[in-house]
Design an enzyme around this catalytic site. Structure first.
Site, PDB file in Angstrom:
ATOM      1  N   TYR A  58       0.826  -1.207   0.000  1.00 15.06           N
ATOM      2  CA  TYR A  58       0.000   0.000   0.000  1.00 15.06           C
ATOM      3  C   TYR A  58       0.859   1.255   0.000  1.00 15.06           C
ATOM      4  O   TYR A  58       1.972   1.232   0.503  1.00 15.06           O
ATOM      5  CB  TYR A  58      -0.905   0.027   1.227  1.00 15.06           C
ATOM      6  CG  TYR A  58      -2.040  -0.962   1.209  1.00 15.06           C
ATOM      7  CD1 TYR A  58      -2.352  -1.714   0.085  1.00 15.06           C
ATOM      8  CD2 TYR A  58      -2.824  -1.157   2.344  1.00 15.06           C
ATOM      9  CE1 TYR A  58      -3.392  -2.629   0.100  1.00 15.06           C
ATOM     10  CE2 TYR A  58      -3.865  -2.059   2.364  1.00 15.06           C
ATOM     11  CZ  TYR A  58      -4.145  -2.803   1.240  1.00 15.06           C
ATOM     12  OH  TYR A  58      -5.181  -3.700   1.258  1.00 15.06           O
ATOM     13  N   SER A 238     -13.930  -3.884   0.662  1.00 12.11           N
ATOM     14  CA  SER A 238     -14.709  -3.233  -0.410  1.00 12.11           C
ATOM     15  C   SER A 238     -16.212  -3.321  -0.177  1.00 12.11           C
ATOM     16  O   SER A 238     -16.980  -3.630  -1.102  1.00 12.11           O
ATOM     17  CB  SER A 238     -14.354  -3.818  -1.785  1.00 12.11           C
ATOM     18  OG  SER A 238     -13.076  -3.414  -2.186  1.00 12.11           O
ATOM     19  N   GLY A 247     -23.522   5.526  -4.240  1.00 14.10           N
ATOM     20  CA  GLY A 247     -24.424   6.189  -5.179  1.00 14.10           C
ATOM     21  C   GLY A 247     -23.846   7.441  -5.811  1.00 14.10           C
ATOM     22  O   GLY A 247     -24.510   8.095  -6.622  1.00 14.10           O
TER      23      GLY A 247
END
Length: 350
Positions: A58, A238, A247
């Site tokens: 990461y 996730s 959204g």
């Protein structure tokens, strides 16, 4: 809505007691600088989270220039915390991905590579031990990260699972690692790790970290039974499907997020039924007086098969929204409506 106290669950038979929400850190060092990252860590711990997940590769998207930056940022924060109150998880990168800047390949999940990986992680994290050390993905041939078919013609030589466990056993015996886990695993792999540990007195895996969300419930098909019977906890990653389930892309396809910032990123979410499924879940959320984020996170927070849900954010406001979703209940009526959409758009992003 009254704020609900954080829940805590034990991983595996004898693993650590972890908060039901885990703070993921893959944005640290790429989308978030050190100060922003520390602020997120502070906020999460104020809200009852004791569990942090990171990885040697990461931040993401991974590249040579930033590799290891996330662990260094977490380490500078960890240095001023009571170490025993933090459950720290990190992961070793395996072969099968093009990460030439990590241990020259990395070439294998063998003794030399795992030892080198752990020693480097400990240095970046500024700690003497890792609470949960995970194999980021299997070394063997298997479908992962959006691939959906097992292809036997792609078989290749790899480090035997027993050899991987024996290497991890040395690190556990030395106190550098307390517990071991898997990530992006399939039922056969989990069973092999459990079987070999039992037969040879090797460390037993306490968890597997796999994608799990309204758009990807593949875990339920084989791994849910396997992990329940063998007492291996699911760390669901996730849960918002790279932000799609918030959204935010429904009305603004250029909304800021990893999907738009990094070309070619999150390929599993480019499949045909993803958009209509997201729309259907957003409409369901609105019908129940919820935001799409609340619906998606409440689903994973309340699923019986999830030990801890890994959330990530790029701002404190976003983090607070994710944490506030812990207060949302999933009624039997809402659960049935979720399942109805799932049967219409079954796992559009496996």
């Amino acid at each position: 809505m009254a704020q609900r106290a954080m829940g805590y669950r034990r991983l595996g038979q004898d693993g650590p007691q972890v908060s039901a929400i885990c703070l993921g850190t893959m944005t640290f060092g790429q989308q978030n600088d050190e100060a922003e990252s520390h602020a997120q860590l502070d906020r999460a711990f104020e809200r009852g989270i004791n569990f942090i997940d990171t990885a040697e590769m990461y931040p993401v998207p991974t590249r040579a220039e930033t590799s290891g930056a996330t662990e260094r940022i977490v380490g500078s924060w960890l240095a001023r915390q009571p170490r025993e109150k933090v459950v720290l998880a990190t992961k070793a990168a395996g072969p099968a991905r093009s990460l030439g800047w990590i241990r020259g390949g990395p070439l294998a999940l063998d003794r030399d590579n795992l030892r080198a990986a752990v020693e480097a992680c400990l240095k970046r994290l500024r700690t003497d031990y890792i609470d949960l050390y995970q194999l980021h993905w299997p070394e063997r041939n298997q479908p992962m990260f959006g691939q959906w078919q097992y292809e036997p013609e792609k078989e290749r030589d790899c480090t035997p699972i027993r050899t991987q466990l024996e290497a991890l056993a040395e690190l556990v015996a030395e106190g550098k690692v307390r517990h071991v886990g898997l990530s992006n695993e399939h039922p056969w792999g989990v069973m092999e790790f459990v079987r070999l540990a039992r037969e040879h007195g090797l460390p037993r895996v306490v968890s597997t970290q796999n994608a799990y969300s309204l758009l990807n419930r593949v875990y339920e098909y084989g791994l849910a039974e396997t992990c329940h019977r063998e007492q291996v906890g699911l760390l669901a990653y996730s849960p918002l499907a790279f932000g799609l389930l918030s959204g935010k892309y429904l009305k603004d396809t250029g909304a800021s997020g990893r999907i738009t910032l990094f070309e070619g990123f999150g390929q599993r979410y480019s499949k045909p039924n993803v958009a209509p499924a997201v729309q259907a879940y957003a409409e369901l959320a609105a019908a129940h007086g919820l935001t799409p984020t609340q619906l998606a996170l409440a689903f994973t927070y309340r699923r019986w098969c999830v030990a801890s849900t890994i959330i990530g954010a790029t701002s404190l406001a976003q983090l607070d929204q994710n944490l506030d979703a812990w207060d949302v209940d999933v009624t039997p009526e809402l659960a049935a409506a979720i399942d109805a959409i799932h049967l219409r758009y079954t796992n559009p992003a496996p």
